[in-house]
Design an enzyme around this catalytic site. Sequence first.
Site, short mmCIF file in Angstrom:
data_model
loop_
_atom_site.label_atom_id
_atom_site.label_comp_id
_atom_site.label_asym_id
_atom_site.label_seq_id
_atom_site.Cartn_x
_atom_site.Cartn_y
_atom_site.Cartn_z
N HIS A 103 18.88 -7.37 -46.32
CA HIS A 103 19.93 -8.40 -46.26
C HIS A 103 20.34 -8.76 -47.68
O HIS A 103 19.53 -8.69 -48.61
CB HIS A 103 19.43 -9.66 -45.54
CG HIS A 103 18.15 -10.19 -46.10
ND1 HIS A 103 16.92 -9.64 -45.80
CD2 HIS A 103 17.90 -11.21 -46.96
CE1 HIS A 103 15.98 -10.29 -46.45
NE2 HIS A 103 16.55 -11.25 -47.18
N HIS A 106 21.83 -11.81 -50.09
CA HIS A 106 22.14 -13.23 -50.25
C HIS A 106 23.45 -13.33 -51.03
O HIS A 106 23.56 -12.77 -52.12
CB HIS A 106 21.06 -13.94 -51.07
CG HIS A 106 19.70 -13.95 -50.43
ND1 HIS A 106 19.20 -15.05 -49.77
CD2 HIS A 106 18.74 -13.00 -50.36
CE1 HIS A 106 17.97 -14.78 -49.33
NE2 HIS A 106 17.68 -13.54 -49.68
#
Length: 117
Positions: A101, A103
């Site tokens: 993922h 940020h």
Amino acid sequence: MSEAPSVFSRIVSGEIPTTLLAETDRVIAFADINPQAPVHLLVVPKTGEYRDVVALAAGDPSLLAEMVEVASSLAQEHTGGDFRLVFNTGETAGQTVFHVHAHVLGGSLQEGSLGGA
Ligand code: 5GP
């Protein structure tokens, strides 16, 4: 024995309800539950196949490029275009969810704050 699905796989499947801020065929984005910046969003591939950005870059570079594209459009919408993109990679670098993922951080970030303990 297979591993339990990550929290992000549970969000992708709808098991954990989340307000999506962006979605493509292969990627979703939503706000981080514990924001570390005025704007703190997460861009997450729907597949849980890649544990971190190194595995993703090796296995599916076009999916990584799509994540960057989604991050950029989110930044256009939420921060006026500027943003910091962080991929924590490994436990001692702060990675807690081993489903790759990004940020997306933004909103008056100060120079020199990168890597603060
Ligand atoms: P990491 O530490 O692995 O780089 O990032 C994981 C991020 O996921 C953390 O910033 C954490 O706050 C966020 N997070 C963990 N669980 C949830 C959740 O259930 N919902 C949302 N929106 N964010 C989560």
